[in-house]
Design a protein around this motif. Structure first.
Motif, mmCIF file in Angstrom:
data_model
loop_
_atom_site.group_PDB
_atom_site.id
_atom_site.type_symbol
_atom_site.label_atom_id
_atom_site.label_comp_id
_atom_site.label_asym_id
_atom_site.label_seq_id
_atom_site.Cartn_x
_atom_site.Cartn_y
_atom_site.Cartn_z
ATOM 1 N N PHE A 17 22.279 30.462 -25.891
ATOM 2 C CA PHE A 17 21.181 29.582 -25.194
ATOM 3 C C PHE A 17 21.392 28.116 -24.731
ATOM 4 C CE2 PHE A 17 18.471 33.174 -27.109
ATOM 5 C CZ PHE A 17 18.411 33.809 -26.023
ATOM 6 N N TRP A 18 22.381 27.703 -25.344
ATOM 7 C CA TRP A 18 23.142 26.377 -25.101
ATOM 8 C C TRP A 18 23.832 26.446 -23.573
ATOM 9 C CZ3 TRP A 18 21.941 21.728 -27.632
ATOM 10 C CH2 TRP A 18 21.755 21.921 -28.488
ATOM 11 N N LYS A 19 23.957 27.682 -23.133
ATOM 12 C CA LYS A 19 24.732 27.918 -22.006
ATOM 13 C C LYS A 19 23.815 28.313 -20.469
ATOM 14 C CE LYS A 19 28.692 29.295 -24.643
ATOM 15 N NZ LYS A 19 29.641 30.126 -24.904
ATOM 16 N N ASP A 20 22.698 29.139 -20.932
ATOM 17 C CA ASP A 20 22.167 29.877 -19.891
ATOM 18 C C ASP A 20 20.763 29.662 -19.819
ATOM 19 O OD1 ASP A 20 21.384 31.713 -17.692
ATOM 20 O OD2 ASP A 20 22.807 32.936 -18.095
ATOM 21 N N ALA A 21 20.041 28.942 -18.934
ATOM 22 C CA ALA A 21 18.626 28.844 -18.804
ATOM 23 C C ALA A 21 17.985 29.998 -18.580
ATOM 24 C CB ALA A 21 18.155 27.770 -17.979
ATOM 25 N N SER A 22 18.502 30.913 -17.904
ATOM 26 C CA SER A 22 17.860 32.051 -17.669
ATOM 27 C C SER A 22 17.673 33.102 -18.685
ATOM 28 C CB SER A 22 18.580 32.805 -16.397
ATOM 29 O OG SER A 22 19.995 33.395 -16.797
ATOM 30 N N ILE A 24 17.120 31.888 -21.755
ATOM 31 C CA ILE A 24 15.960 31.294 -22.680
ATOM 32 C C ILE A 24 14.774 31.919 -22.160
ATOM 33 C CG2 ILE A 24 14.852 29.306 -23.234
ATOM 34 C CD1 ILE A 24 17.677 27.880 -22.672
ATOM 35 N N GLU A 25 14.451 31.868 -20.593
ATOM 36 C CA GLU A 25 13.239 32.338 -20.136
ATOM 37 C C GLU A 25 13.210 33.774 -20.214
ATOM 38 O OE1 GLU A 25 13.648 31.156 -15.978
ATOM 39 O OE2 GLU A 25 13.987 29.044 -16.359
ATOM 40 N N ALA A 26 14.127 34.673 -20.347
ATOM 41 C CA ALA A 26 13.760 35.940 -20.382
ATOM 42 C C ALA A 26 13.445 36.171 -21.924
ATOM 43 C CB ALA A 26 15.094 36.616 -19.918
ATOM 44 N N SER A 280 14.794 20.444 -31.580
ATOM 45 C CA SER A 280 15.944 20.095 -32.436
ATOM 46 C C SER A 280 16.476 18.788 -31.732
ATOM 47 C CB SER A 280 17.186 21.319 -32.365
ATOM 48 O OG SER A 280 16.916 22.406 -32.874
ATOM 49 N N GLY A 281 16.843 17.828 -32.656
ATOM 50 C CA GLY A 281 17.284 16.559 -31.994
ATOM 51 C C GLY A 281 18.297 16.605 -31.134
ATOM 52 N N CYS A 282 18.354 16.146 -30.040
ATOM 53 C CA CYS A 282 19.312 15.666 -29.099
ATOM 54 C C CYS A 282 20.710 15.133 -29.876
ATOM 55 C CB CYS A 282 18.996 15.049 -27.781
ATOM 56 S SG CYS A 282 20.459 14.928 -26.830
ATOM 57 N N VAL A 283 21.735 15.959 -29.665
ATOM 58 C CA VAL A 283 22.789 15.322 -30.252
ATOM 59 C C VAL A 283 23.601 13.860 -29.291
ATOM 60 C CG1 VAL A 283 23.333 17.394 -31.631
ATOM 61 C CG2 VAL A 283 24.358 17.029 -29.320
ATOM 62 N N ALA A 284 23.104 13.928 -28.225
ATOM 63 C CA ALA A 284 23.791 12.969 -27.365
ATOM 64 C C ALA A 284 22.888 11.808 -27.047
ATOM 65 C CB ALA A 284 24.121 13.730 -26.058
ATOM 66 N N GLY A 285 21.848 11.918 -27.300
ATOM 67 C CA GLY A 285 20.825 10.672 -26.998
ATOM 68 C C GLY A 285 19.402 10.720 -27.639
ATOM 69 N N ARG A 286 18.405 9.822 -27.467
ATOM 70 C CA ARG A 286 17.356 9.970 -28.048
ATOM 71 C C ARG A 286 16.354 11.215 -27.380
ATOM 72 N NH1 ARG A 286 19.274 7.191 -30.995
ATOM 73 N NH2 ARG A 286 19.413 5.048 -31.001
ATOM 74 N N GLY A 287 15.369 11.307 -28.391
ATOM 75 C CA GLY A 287 14.138 12.608 -28.132
ATOM 76 C C GLY A 287 14.918 13.920 -28.747
ATOM 77 N N SER A 288 14.226 14.934 -28.191
ATOM 78 C CA SER A 288 14.602 16.186 -28.924
ATOM 79 C C SER A 288 14.546 17.165 -27.814
ATOM 80 C CB SER A 288 13.781 16.493 -30.157
ATOM 81 O OG SER A 288 12.431 16.467 -29.668
ATOM 82 N N HIS A 289 15.118 18.491 -28.028
ATOM 83 C CA HIS A 289 15.146 19.460 -27.092
ATOM 84 C C HIS A 289 14.170 20.677 -27.660
ATOM 85 C CE1 HIS A 289 18.208 18.461 -24.264
ATOM 86 N NE2 HIS A 289 18.992 18.016 -25.245
ATOM 87 N N LEU A 290 13.152 21.022 -26.872
ATOM 88 C CA LEU A 290 12.304 22.148 -27.257
ATOM 89 C C LEU A 290 13.153 23.332 -27.155
ATOM 90 C CD1 LEU A 290 9.375 23.239 -27.304
ATOM 91 C CD2 LEU A 290 9.460 23.380 -24.843
ATOM 92 N N ASN A 291 12.785 24.132 -28.357
ATOM 93 C CA ASN A 291 13.528 25.338 -28.588
ATOM 94 C C ASN A 291 12.614 26.480 -27.806
ATOM 95 O OD1 ASN A 291 15.709 24.751 -30.226
ATOM 96 N ND2 ASN A 291 14.337 24.223 -31.943
ATOM 97 N N ALA A 292 12.969 26.530 -26.340
ATOM 98 C CA ALA A 292 11.895 27.279 -25.496
ATOM 99 C C ALA A 292 12.104 28.831 -25.704
ATOM 100 C CB ALA A 292 12.329 26.518 -24.129
#
Length: 469
Positions: A17-22, A24-26, A280-292
């Motif tokens: 799911f790091w690669k394909d947003a579709s 994640i949605e499915a 999960s914390g973003c490994v490149a900047g501030r903020g975090s990523h929603l485990n959608a």
């Protein structure tokens, strides 16, 4: 061995799911429909709540929202295992010897922090508990890779230091109390208590040589000052790779300071006991990523209407997609969150949580030996976790060693000031601070709300009377 194999399968499922947003949605849609169907079949509360809805086709906004007070008032009917009883769970968590034990031989138990006012009980099965660590391996560090390279950790286990208050049933400590035994060859954990003497904690850290440190912003900043002033030498040792902030807001300035003094990546994670893998914390900047693929987070205004990315909401609605024993569906939380309006530069397709401002709290501190020492809000919360009759609370500092807890009872229930004092002072004593506190408990019918309409959980009235150091 079977548990390890299942963990590997879970870990592998998290990487694509790091690669394909579709994808994640499915996966999110698949898990949502399965959750709704399961809740309607096995939870009397949701069976009544979803009556007349086509759960296979309804939109998320067709579903009613859920408040913490509703969940706790109907707890025995919310859970899907009919053997789980609120009264039994409450007694279970009141006994500290049960920390790390599985309720009914099957479920991990925690209290939410109560930072939203009323504490709540949370139960989850082993798969849900193990998921916390799988997500950390897969998405919480720079090591976005498949499991096979992690096998080398048998010879060189990853080392994480965790900075919190004394162990208890609050979510972060509870999760580590249920740390999977099959992961111990790969992962070593050092738990540090923030109220222990700084020199002792420094010695433990330097001996342990952590690759990862997780803790509250206030504790991380305190260790950063020790490193900057030469009393700690983690940078010189060269072991530290990543610092993760949890539970408290970390300013950009503080994050930059920690990265500079430790030469290590600093990430933020936004989560709560109701969903420990929310982000999960973003490994490149501030903020975090929603485990959608694991949770749905709706950022809404006061009327419950969605706000666009780039706009701060008044609250959020959480749907936990992986906990079926205690379904949490469109659950209201008074956090002011803003989602990013642009893609993250790290390349992750997971939505980016840009800012969480609803958790900012006044800082509390005491004066000992002529010096000012910060006291985490969670010292008080760890005790308040046990008071399920508590609807709202506010911790107020009124002097250099004077604190007051204002407590509002749940409608129709009684609060005991002596009981609140007992459970809070037990935690204060565990932190070694009992001689530094004068504590007053006041039972009140309501607590005044601020201009935003929200209750400030922490107020430092004394801080406005004295100059900063």
């Amino acid at each position: 061995m079977l548990d390890l194999v299942r963990f590997v399968v879970t870990l592998q499922s998290l990487y694509p799911f790091w690669k394909d947003a579709s994808q994640i949605e499915a996966k999110r849609e698949e898990r949502l429909r399965a959750l709704l169907a399961y809740a309607a079949r096995h939870s009397p509360f949701y069976r009544r709540r979803f009556a007349g809805l086509d759960l296979a086709r309804c939109t998320l906004t067709d579903l009613p929202t859920l408040t913490k007070s509703e969940m706790m008032a109907h707890y025995d009917d919310v859970v899907t295992d009919r053997r789980i009883k609120k009264a039994d769970l409450s007694a279970f968590v009141d006994d500290p010897r049960n920390l790390g034990r599985l309720y009914l031989g099957r479920y991990g138990v925690s209290h939410t922090s109560g930072s939203q006012g009323q504490p709540a009980l949370i139960v989850q099965d082993r798969d849900a508990l193990n998921l916390v660590f799988a997500v950390q391996f897969a998405r919480g560090t720079k090591l976005k890779r498949r499991f096979l390279p992690h096998l080398g950790r048998i010879l060189n286990p990853a080392r994480m230091a965790v900075l919190t208050v004394q162990p208890g049933f609050y979510p972060s400590a509870s999760a580590f109390a249920y740390f999977p035994k099959f992961l111990t060859p790969f992962f070593k954990v050092l738990h540090l208590t923030v109220s222990d003497p700084m020199a002792r904690n420094i010695r433990k850290l330097e001996r342990f040589r952590p690759e990862f440190i997780t803790g509250y912003a206030s504790a991380l900043e305190a260790f950063g000052r020790e490193e900057a002033e030469g009393r700690m030498r983690l940078r010189e040792i060269g072991c530290l790779q990543q610092i993760t902030n949890v539970a408290e807001p970390l300013s950009n300035e503080a994050g930059d300071f920690l990265e500079r003094v430790f030469a290590a990546r600093v990430t933020d994670e936004y989560a709560m006991g109701e969903c420990l893998v929310l982000s999960s914390g973003c490994v490149a900047g501030r903020g975090s990523h929603l485990n959608a693929d694991l949770a749905i987070l709706e950022v809404v205004d006061d009327q419950g209407q969605p706000v666009p990315p780039g706009t701060e909401g008044s609250k959020v609605l959480l749907t936990n997609l992986y906990n079926r024993v205690q379904p949490i569906i469109r659950y209201e939380i008074d956090d002011r969150v803003m989602m990013s309006a642009s893609p993250c530069r790290c390349g992750s397709p997971l939505p980016r949580i840009e800012k969480v401002s609803g958790r900012t709290k006044d800082r509390l501190w005491i004066e000992t030996g002529g010096k000012r020492r910060e006291v985490p809000y969670y010292v008080f919360l760890s005790g308040l976790h046990h008071v399920l009759e508590l609807a709202e609370h506010q911790v107020v500092q009124t002097g250099p060693r004077n604190f007051e807890i204002r407590a509002v009872p749940v409608s129709g229930q009684q609060l005991s000031a002596d009981r609140i004092r007992q459970v809070v002072m037990e935690q204060v004593k565990a932190e070694g601070l009992e001689n530094a506190f004068d504590l007053k408990i006041e039972i009140v019918p309501e607590i005044a709300r601020g201009p935003s309409g929200k209750i400030a959980r922490v107020k430092n009235e004394y801080a406005t009377m004295v100059p900063e150091d």
